[in-house]
Design an enzyme around this catalytic site. Structure first.
Site, PDB file in Angstrom:
ATOM      1  N   ASP A 184       0.821  -1.211   0.000  1.00 29.76           N
ATOM      2  CA  ASP A 184       0.000   0.000   0.000  1.00 29.76           C
ATOM      3  C   ASP A 184       0.854   1.260   0.000  1.00 29.76           C
ATOM      4  O   ASP A 184       1.987   1.256   0.501  1.00 29.76           O
ATOM      5  CB  ASP A 184      -0.910  -0.039   1.242  1.00 29.76           C
ATOM      6  CG  ASP A 184      -2.070   0.908   1.125  1.00 29.76           C
ATOM      7  OD1 ASP A 184      -2.296   1.463   0.033  1.00 29.76           O
ATOM      8  OD2 ASP A 184      -2.765   1.116   2.134  1.00 29.76           O
ATOM      9  N   GLY A 185       0.285   2.324  -0.539  1.00 23.96           N
ATOM     10  CA  GLY A 185       0.936   3.637  -0.471  1.00 23.96           C
ATOM     11  C   GLY A 185       1.527   4.111  -1.786  1.00 23.96           C
ATOM     12  O   GLY A 185       2.193   5.143  -1.836  1.00 23.96           O
ATOM     13  N   TRP A 239       2.773   7.930  -2.419  1.00 21.14           N
ATOM     14  CA  TRP A 239       4.191   8.086  -2.783  1.00 21.14           C
ATOM     15  C   TRP A 239       4.301   9.008  -4.004  1.00 21.14           C
ATOM     16  O   TRP A 239       5.122   9.915  -4.052  1.00 21.14           O
ATOM     17  CB  TRP A 239       4.779   6.712  -3.097  1.00 21.14           C
ATOM     18  CG  TRP A 239       6.228   6.697  -3.480  1.00 21.14           C
ATOM     19  CD1 TRP A 239       7.292   6.529  -2.635  1.00 21.14           C
ATOM     20  CD2 TRP A 239       6.767   6.840  -4.808  1.00 21.14           C
ATOM     21  NE1 TRP A 239       8.469   6.552  -3.357  1.00 21.14           N
ATOM     22  CE2 TRP A 239       8.172   6.752  -4.692  1.00 21.14           C
ATOM     23  CE3 TRP A 239       6.213   7.033  -6.069  1.00 21.14           C
ATOM     24  CZ2 TRP A 239       9.035   6.838  -5.781  1.00 21.14           C
ATOM     25  CZ3 TRP A 239       7.065   7.136  -7.165  1.00 21.14           C
ATOM     26  CH2 TRP A 239       8.454   7.032  -7.011  1.00 21.14           C
ATOM     27  N   GLU A 251     -12.240  -4.978  -5.107  1.00 20.32           N
ATOM     28  CA  GLU A 251     -12.784  -3.628  -4.913  1.00 20.32           C
ATOM     29  C   GLU A 251     -12.020  -2.583  -5.743  1.00 20.32           C
ATOM     30  O   GLU A 251     -12.497  -1.467  -5.942  1.00 20.32           O
ATOM     31  CB  GLU A 251     -12.701  -3.222  -3.423  1.00 20.32           C
ATOM     32  CG  GLU A 251     -13.683  -3.960  -2.511  1.00 20.32           C
ATOM     33  CD  GLU A 251     -13.338  -5.438  -2.307  1.00 20.32           C
ATOM     34  OE1 GLU A 251     -12.139  -5.771  -2.234  1.00 20.32           O
ATOM     35  OE2 GLU A 251     -14.268  -6.260  -2.250  1.00 20.32           O
ATOM     36  N   ASN A 252     -10.822  -2.942  -6.216  1.00 19.39           N
ATOM     37  CA  ASN A 252     -10.021  -1.959  -6.957  1.00 19.39           C
ATOM     38  C   ASN A 252     -10.616  -1.588  -8.325  1.00 19.39           C
ATOM     39  O   ASN A 252     -10.205  -0.601  -8.935  1.00 19.39           O
ATOM     40  CB  ASN A 252      -8.574  -2.446  -7.149  1.00 19.39           C
ATOM     41  CG  ASN A 252      -7.747  -2.405  -5.882  1.00 19.39           C
ATOM     42  OD1 ASN A 252      -6.820  -3.174  -5.699  1.00 19.39           O
ATOM     43  ND2 ASN A 252      -8.076  -1.484  -4.973  1.00 19.39           N
ATOM     44  N   TRP A 253     -11.625  -2.348  -8.785  1.00 20.97           N
ATOM     45  CA  TRP A 253     -12.282  -1.982 -10.051  1.00 20.97           C
ATOM     46  C   TRP A 253     -12.961  -0.631  -9.937  1.00 20.97           C
ATOM     47  O   TRP A 253     -13.293  -0.008 -10.942  1.00 20.97           O
ATOM     48  CB  TRP A 253     -13.329  -3.037 -10.448  1.00 20.97           C
ATOM     49  CG  TRP A 253     -12.763  -4.391 -10.758  1.00 20.97           C
ATOM     50  CD1 TRP A 253     -12.831  -5.495  -9.954  1.00 20.97           C
ATOM     51  CD2 TRP A 253     -12.053  -4.799 -11.933  1.00 20.97           C
ATOM     52  NE1 TRP A 253     -12.204  -6.558 -10.560  1.00 20.97           N
ATOM     53  CE2 TRP A 253     -11.721  -6.159 -11.787  1.00 20.97           C
ATOM     54  CE3 TRP A 253     -11.656  -4.146 -13.107  1.00 20.97           C
ATOM     55  CZ2 TRP A 253     -11.019  -6.887 -12.749  1.00 20.97           C
ATOM     56  CZ3 TRP A 253     -10.958  -4.863 -14.081  1.00 20.97           C
ATOM     57  CH2 TRP A 253     -10.646  -6.218 -13.886  1.00 20.97           C
ATOM     58  N   ARG A 299     -11.744   2.073  -9.061  1.00 19.30           N
ATOM     59  CA  ARG A 299     -10.814   3.172  -9.346  1.00 19.30           C
ATOM     60  C   ARG A 299     -11.009   3.701 -10.776  1.00 19.30           C
ATOM     61  O   ARG A 299     -11.612   3.016 -11.602  1.00 19.30           O
ATOM     62  CB  ARG A 299      -9.377   2.692  -9.154  1.00 19.30           C
ATOM     63  CG  ARG A 299      -9.127   2.341  -7.708  1.00 19.30           C
ATOM     64  CD  ARG A 299      -7.686   2.041  -7.444  1.00 19.30           C
ATOM     65  NE  ARG A 299      -7.520   1.782  -6.020  1.00 19.30           N
ATOM     66  CZ  ARG A 299      -6.391   1.924  -5.361  1.00 19.30           C
ATOM     67  NH1 ARG A 299      -5.302   2.295  -5.992  1.00 19.30           N
ATOM     68  NH2 ARG A 299      -6.338   1.678  -4.067  1.00 19.30           N
ATOM     69  N   ARG A 309       1.894  -5.001   6.045  1.00 25.75           N
ATOM     70  CA  ARG A 309       1.174  -3.959   5.302  1.00 25.75           C
ATOM     71  C   ARG A 309       1.974  -2.671   5.378  1.00 25.75           C
ATOM     72  O   ARG A 309       2.370  -2.242   6.461  1.00 25.75           O
ATOM     73  CB  ARG A 309      -0.232  -3.724   5.844  1.00 25.75           C
ATOM     74  CG  ARG A 309      -0.953  -2.660   5.003  1.00 25.75           C
ATOM     75  CD  ARG A 309      -2.416  -2.504   5.297  1.00 25.75           C
ATOM     76  NE  ARG A 309      -3.013  -1.615   4.294  1.00 25.75           N
ATOM     77  CZ  ARG A 309      -4.248  -1.690   3.865  1.00 25.75           C
ATOM     78  NH1 ARG A 309      -5.046  -2.605   4.337  1.00 25.75           N
ATOM     79  NH2 ARG A 309      -4.711  -0.837   2.953  1.00 25.75           N
ATOM     80  N   GLU A 337       0.803 -13.509  12.141  1.00 25.06           N
ATOM     81  CA  GLU A 337       1.415 -12.368  12.824  1.00 25.06           C
ATOM     82  C   GLU A 337       1.353 -11.162  11.889  1.00 25.06           C
ATOM     83  O   GLU A 337       1.694 -11.265  10.704  1.00 25.06           O
ATOM     84  CB  GLU A 337       2.885 -12.671  13.161  1.00 25.06           C
ATOM     85  CG  GLU A 337       3.048 -13.784  14.168  1.00 25.06           C
ATOM     86  CD  GLU A 337       2.444 -13.445  15.534  1.00 25.06           C
ATOM     87  OE1 GLU A 337       2.489 -12.269  15.942  1.00 25.06           O
ATOM     88  OE2 GLU A 337       1.901 -14.374  16.175  1.00 25.06           O
TER      89      GLU A 337
END
Ligand code: FPP
Length: 251
Positions: free
Chosen positions: A30-31, A35, A77-79, A81, A198, A217
């Site tokens: 992510d990010g 960035w 869920e990225n569809w 965008r 993450r 973990e």
């Protein structure tokens, strides 16, 4: 980077114990967008830079003996965008595999896919399936790319498969257990992740491997994915090695 600082960071790199290397590491990369924004660049430039981190982390994970590396490249869920970003995200795995296939083969890495590939554009599907085919006999690390993956829909599909078996009379409801459901998931046969990383400071699972991460973990970092380097990966592994895993029992 100031040299004194760089040297200090190098010498501070934690030494890893070979014994405690997690078998399966999953990453929510992510990010990328933030960035890019920070540099005044379009979001897709962040995804492009993120691909470089994919290369680096694949190398590092394979080098230290991780057996499975699962990367969340595109969620169901990225569809939502913008179309241009979705198009770019669909081209990246293809670009990555064209550029890296030779090196993946040389390093004995097996490419696998996780998600509903049917809904992908034809060129994406063909290129990822070609990589899967060409690396299927490799015996080293499994690079598992989650593309058009969503954990809730994966669980719903598993429940449908179980219902079909019950309807057909091949499975009795009282015989349904955790293994029955696990076996109907897309990850059937793959051990659950030991460590989930993450990046970017977000503290959630975002519909990624919800069933499989019951005892995983978790390790979070503020570093944006395109800035993620070998030392951050080592830091995560080192933190993992200090955890006491009890799986609900006592030590
Ligand atoms: C999340 O950042 C990242 C993604 C949705 C895509 C991740 C994809 C790659 C790193 C591309 C390469 C993949 C492979 C396997 C070659 P974001 O866009 O949500 O960032 P933001 O939260 O800062 O907006």
């Amino acid at each position: 980077m100031n040299w004194r600082k760089l040297w200090k960071r190098r010498t501070e790199r934690p030494s890893l114990s070979e014994e405690g290397i997690p078998y399966h590491v999953a990453i929510i990369m992510d990010g990328n967008g933030r960035w890019a924004k920070r540099r005044g660049l379009p979001r897709i430039a962040g995804h492009r830079a993120g691909m470089e981190s994919v290369k680096r982390v694949t190398e590092s994970a394979s080098e230290i003996g991780v057996r499975i590396l699962t990367l969340y490249a595109f969620s169901t869920e990225n569809w939502k965008r913008p179309e241009q970003e979705v198009d770019y995200l669909m081209r990246l795995p293809q670009e990555f595999l064209i550029l890296e296939l030779e090196s993946l083969i040389k390093n004995n890495i097996r490419v696998c896919m996780l998600g509903d590939l049917e809904a992908l554009p034809l060129w994406t599907r063909e290129s990822v399936l070609e990589a899967v085919e060409k690396t299927k006999s490799n015996t080293g690390m499994m690079l598992n790319i989650a593309l058009n993956y969503g954990s809730r829909s994966e669980i719903v599909e598993a429940v449908k498969k179980i219902s079909d078996q019950v309807k057909a009379g091949t499975l009795q409801p009282e015989d349904i257990n955790e293994q029955t459901l696990s076996a109907c998931l897309l990850t059937n046969g793959i051990p659950d992740p030991d460590l989930l990383i993450r990046t970017s400071g977000e503290l959630r699972l975002s519909n990624f491997l919800l069933w499989q991460c019951a005892y995983t973990e978790l390790w979070f970092t503020d570093v944006y994915w395109p800035d993620f380097r070998k030392e951050h990966f080592y830091e995560a592994i080192h933190a993992y090695q200090k955890r006491g895993r009890r799986f609900g029992g006592l030590k």
